[in-house]
Design a protein around this motif. Structure first.
Motif, PDB file in Angstrom:
ATOM      1  N   ILE A 146      -3.843 -28.293 -20.588  1.00  0.00           N
ATOM      2  CA  ILE A 146      -3.533 -27.570 -19.245  1.00  0.00           C
ATOM      3  C   ILE A 146      -2.985 -26.230 -19.801  1.00  0.00           C
ATOM      4  CG2 ILE A 146      -1.726 -27.609 -17.360  1.00  0.00           C
ATOM      5  CD1 ILE A 146      -2.551 -30.766 -17.439  1.00  0.00           C
ATOM      6  N   LEU A 169       2.890 -29.575 -15.282  1.00  0.00           N
ATOM      7  CA  LEU A 169       2.090 -30.413 -15.016  1.00  0.00           C
ATOM      8  C   LEU A 169       1.836 -31.079 -16.355  1.00  0.00           C
ATOM      9  CD1 LEU A 169      -1.159 -28.520 -13.356  1.00  0.00           C
ATOM     10  CD2 LEU A 169       0.477 -29.889 -12.309  1.00  0.00           C
ATOM     11  N   VAL A 216      -4.260 -33.718 -15.999  1.00  0.00           N
ATOM     12  CA  VAL A 216      -5.195 -33.611 -14.950  1.00  0.00           C
ATOM     13  C   VAL A 216      -6.178 -34.831 -14.848  1.00  0.00           C
ATOM     14  CG1 VAL A 216      -7.104 -32.388 -13.956  1.00  0.00           C
ATOM     15  CG2 VAL A 216      -5.164 -31.034 -14.711  1.00  0.00           C
ATOM     16  N   ALA A 233      -3.679 -34.480 -10.303  1.00  0.00           N
ATOM     17  CA  ALA A 233      -3.043 -33.918 -11.453  1.00  0.00           C
ATOM     18  C   ALA A 233      -1.785 -34.784 -11.237  1.00  0.00           C
ATOM     19  CB  ALA A 233      -2.625 -32.714 -11.359  1.00  0.00           C
ATOM     20  N   ALA A 269      -1.416 -26.590 -10.374  1.00  0.00           N
ATOM     21  CA  ALA A 269      -2.691 -27.702 -10.555  1.00  0.00           C
ATOM     22  C   ALA A 269      -4.042 -26.671  -9.543  1.00  0.00           C
ATOM     23  CB  ALA A 269      -2.207 -28.746  -9.606  1.00  0.00           C
TER      24      ALA A 269
END
Length: 289
Positions: free
Chosen positions: A150, A163, A166, A177, A208
């Motif tokens: 990511i 994040l 995913v 995510a 995301a």
């Protein structure tokens, strides 16, 4: 911070002001567009949400907090060296909610403008009670992208890659995510708030969306991506720590210079924030940038 009582004449009106001094040695400069740092819109929105809640609490004489963001416009960037004036004022009041306007300006030039609705704390649903929040939404399948993958997609670095995985994605359409919610992030400061800031959760949703946009591009041409506006964001519940947030992101519309996302942020099956629309502006990367 100062407060006065002026506008509008139809009810007890009030205004709050704060000043934000932005430095290139601040923590955000490490990871929010490193090398060309921009003060995060999520942190600005979080200040606005807190100001609106404090303003309405003082106006009503009872504890209140933000329950919805009707509109946010990011009109220009805030960069190191800027001195930002933030002002929140009451727009209108009904029996169970108060609408506020918040504006962040540099030298009189508006950089962020938001319309925020607030309600009494007693009228807001409590944080979700989960028997085992750490596993509430954990997918046993191998994620489509891990944290380090990511980070290669996004123009952010630690500590602003918000994040963790995913789980699945469909290019041009949809992504699921996750973000682990705990008190360990230095973004939260020495004394983290009682619940996780809604604006940081919305930042995770935006990241995301940006990741989904880049995964949807066939030519892989580099581009700048900045949030430009949001509408109809509903803050349904507070977000507790030690849980996993699921970001359910849909692409609603793609244009040459922008992409529009919508969706939910959930804990387990329960929505905690609903995003009507989040607009990310896209610009081609210039040579040498």
């Amino acid at each position: 911070m100062s407060s006065t009582f002026a506008i509008p004449a139809s009810h007890a009106a009030s205004t709050l002001q704060e000043t934000l001094f932005v430095s290139g040695s601040d923590l955000f400069a490490l990871g929010h567009y490193p090398g060309n740092p921009v003060y995060p819109g999520a942190l600005m929105l979080e200040r606005m949400l807190a100001m609106a809640g404090a303003l309405v609490s003082g106006t009503l004489g009872q504890p209140a907090r933000a329950t919805a963001v009707k509109r946010v416009q990011y009109l220009g960037v805030v960069v190191p060296g800027d001195v930002v004036t933030l002002e929140a004022s009451v727009l209108e009041q009904s029996a169970n909610k108060v609408a506020c306007q918040a504006v962040a300006s540099v030298g009189g030039d508006p950089r962020v403008r938001a319309t925020i609705e607030c309600g009494l704390d007693s009228g807001i649903a409590p944080s979700p009670v989960l028997s085992n929040p750490a596993t509430a939404v954990k997918d046993t399948n191998t994620p489509a992208l891990a944290h380090q993958e990511i980070a290669r997609l996004l123009p952010h670095r630690y500590p602003f890659v918000l994040l963790d995985t995913v789980q699945t994605y469909s290019p041009g359409a949809h992504m699921l995510a996750t973000k682990v919610i705990n008190r360990e992030s230095p973004i939260l400061g020495r004394k983290p708030p009682d619940t996780y800031p809604a604006a940081l959760a919305i930042e995770s949703f935006g990241q995301a969306g940006v990741a989904l946009y880049f995964l949807s591009q066939m030519d892989n041409a580099p581009a700048h991506a900045l949030v430009g506006a949001m509408r109809d964001v509903t803050l349904l519940r507070e977000i507790p720590y030690d849980t996993i947030l699921t970001l359910d992101v849909r692409i609603e519309r793609m244009m040459a210079n922008a992409v529009v996302f919508g969706g939910d942020l959930r804990i387990g099956a329960e929505a905690v924030i609903r995003i009507g629309s989040l607009v990310v502006m896209i610009a081609p990367m210039q040579a040498g940038s």
